[in-house]
Design an enzyme around this catalytic site. Structure first.
Site, PDB file in Angstrom:
ATOM      1  CE  LYS A 196      -4.230   1.392  -0.246  1.00  0.00           C
ATOM      2  NZ  LYS A 196      -5.032   1.016  -1.408  1.00  0.00           N
ATOM      3  CB  SER A 393      -7.874   1.275  -3.412  1.00  0.00           C
ATOM      4  OG  SER A 393      -7.662   1.313  -2.017  1.00  0.00           O
TER       5      SER A 393
END
Length: 593
Positions: A196, A393
């Site tokens: 991430k 996402s």
């Protein structure tokens, strides 16, 4: 006397200001009314021996834009082209006897990879459906993205002193840690996901090893796909295309493009017009009948197959940042009611959500996911997703519950992870400006969250637990939607971004293809031989709707005009200001051809 004079001048100023506002409002009304009539000002006729003219210039968006009343007042009547209309026009014109062929006029366009791929696929379908028709491409200077689209043509024409650029793919990101250190700003990060990397620009001065690993993989896969398509179209090997990309061919003499089979002929534009005139049989270039996709859509319903009566397929466009209350992208406050309204529409037989989003608010993503679950349970009808350039996402969060997910090989998806950013401005306020603060609170967390002091270890742990719960929920939703165990899903999550081809292998998507493939698949699921596509949200066409919408953007437009090249920074700051604490967002990147 002084007080009277001041009062008089104040009243006079107020009157002038009121007159200015009234005059400006009148201009807005006139401009908005003009906007509503501009689209109808030209009578479109598609005569025999016409040709479809695709002008690759400016930004190509998912759907057509609308004229902005403020822009009209400035003399700008540009409307962003919609890829859905371009693709629809190409498909419809294959069976239209009035259309002899297609011209791709390459003038330098901006578009994501999946959008370009959708146009290329439509051009290939055109050739298969109407082999007797032709496709020609012309350009003075071919950007790499335009050239990729042009390779779908039968012949590529170039100006005798023109250029073609083929250089491969890259992705560049900016890192702000050193700047933030100089300003005395510390960004506190809470996240889940090794990959991430959306937080990295604020805490690192360069790319981490995991971030580089994922980008090298998806860039390599995407370029292999693009180079392979170019090679097949130009009847050369993929190694040859890579040789072109490695060789700075943009600086090569134009005649070398023909020798290397990158282009077919060198002609000036007026000579190209004569070639098109001959191909259409009109003889004189003054009698050419070009029709743009936008014009073609005015006289042909390109969103209908056959008589359109067998099924009604709703296509819901979910494009841009995902936010809770406000914004220009996917706003949960308006998207959720839209989904539930579609559930109440008994005439709709199936729903396809077209997703082009790198994510945003985790809370908003959950609300949209739940509304789509409601749609499925209330209607019992099929729900598909078509992924465009990005569906990552939060963009994947809202997609994961679909019965079937379609993605292009060039789509960036996954990035299943959560993060939060809490800036600590104490070093800036105190260290740089010399401003000190004192806080009185009834409880240890009374000032939480605070931008003026760092989080305590206990607060940091609480925030991490909050993020962990968000990640558990995110991965549970994805696992449920994809029919996987949560542990299996977590192995391919960790915030990692995948290209569409890799996502297919991992089970994150079901099929490679664009919106057309999703519509065909939905029609097959519905056992429909003809269908009508309805696009949502419905576009605002009334001048007073446009006026209200424009009025809300007046301040922003003025600021952008004044800032010029710095306008993007203004937009970024506005975006950050509106961010919720918990973000399901992929890293900011542009992977353009």
């Amino acid at each position: 006397m002084k007080k009277f004079l001041m009062a008089f001048l104040g009243t006079l100023a107020g009157i002038w200001f009121s007159l200015f506002i009234a005059f400006f409002g009148l201009l807005l009304i006139i401009a908005a009314a003009g906007v509503s009539s501009l689209g109808r000002s030209k009578v479109v006729q598609v005569n025999d021996h016409s040709y479809l003219k695709l002008v690759l210039a400016g930004e190509l968006s998912d759907r057509p834009g609308q004229l902005d009343p403020i822009a009209v007042m400035r003399g700008d009547k540009t409307v962003t082209q919609g890829v859905n209309e371009i693709v629809g026009s190409i498909d419809a014109s294959a069976g239209d006897d009035r259309i002899d062929g297609i011209v791709i006029d390459c003038r330098g366009s901006s578009a994501g990879l999946a959008k370009r791929q959708a146009i290329v696929e439509a051009l290939k379908r055109f050739k298969d459906a109407a082999p007797e028709k032709w496709i020609y491409a012309y350009g003075d200077i071919y950007t790499q993205g335009d050239y990729y689209v042009a390779t779908a043509a039968d012949s590529i024409f170039i100006n005798p002193i023109g250029q073609i650029d083929i250089h491969g793919l890259s992705s560049t990101r900016y890192y702000f840690k050193n700047l933030l250190d100089k300003l005395g700003v510390d960004v506190q990060v809470v996240k889940v996901g090794t990959y991430k990397s959306a937080v990295e620009p604020y805490i690192l001065d360069g790319m981490s090893a995991p971030a580089r690993e994922q980008e090298e993989l998806f860039l390599s896969n995407i370029w292999e796909n693009i180079a392979g398509e170019i090679a097949e179209a130009r009847k050369v090997s993929a190694d040859t295309v890579n040789h072109w990309a490695n060789g700075s061919i943009y600086a090569a003499p134009t005649e070398d493009y023909v020798k290397m089979h990158i282009a077919d002929r060198m002609v000036y534009r007026h000579e190209f017009d004569s070639i098109v005139a001959y191909a259409t049989g009109v003889g004189d270039v003054n009698d050419l009948n070009p029709v743009t996709p936008a014009e073609y859509c005015q006289v042909n319903d390109v969103f209908r197959k056959g008589d359109g009566g067998s099924a009604n397929i709703a296509v819901l466009y979910a494009c841009g940042d995902i936010t809770d209350e406000t914004g220009e992208g996917i706003v949960a406050r308006t998207m959720v009611p839209q989904i539930l309204s579609l559930a109440d529409d008994k005439s709709i037989d199936g729903l396809i959500m077209y997703v082009n989003s790198g994510g945003g608010s985790a809370f908003a993503s959950e609300q949209i996911w739940e509304a789509l679950e409601q749609w499925k349970s209330l209607t019992g009808k099929p729900f598909f997703v078509s992924m465009a350039d990005y569906a990552a996402s939060g963009g994947y969060y809202i997609s994961c519950g679909a019965d079937r997910i379609y993605a292009q090989p060039t789509t960036l998806t996954g990035s299943i992870g959560i993060f939060g950013l809490i800036p600590d401005l104490k070093g800036l306020i105190s260290g740089k400006f010399g401003i000190t603060t004192s806080t009185v609170a009834t409880n240890p967390n009374g000032a939480m969250p605070s931008l003026l002091q760092p989080m305590s270890p206990a607060q940091q742990a609480s925030m991490q637990a909050y993020v962990d719960r968000g990640y558990e929920l995110f991965t549970a939703r994805c696992a449920q939607g994809r029919g996987l165990s949560q542990d299996s899903l977590k192995m391919i999550a960790e915030g990692r971004v995948w290209d569409g081809s890799e996502a297919l292998k991992l089970g994150l998507v079901d099929e490679i293809g664009g919106l057309d493939a999703a519509i065909q698949g939905m029609a097959k699921r519905l056992d429909a031989t003809s269908w009508t596509v309805r696009n949502y949200p419905e576009r605002k066409e009334k001048w007073y709707d446009l006026l209200v919408e424009a009025g809300a953007d007046i301040k922003a437009d003025i600021v952008r005009d004044e800032l010029g090249e710095m306008a993007s920074l203004y937009d970024t700051l506005n975006s950050i200001k509106g961010m919720s604490t918990l973000q399901a967002r992929m890293e900011a990147m542009d992977v353009n051809l």
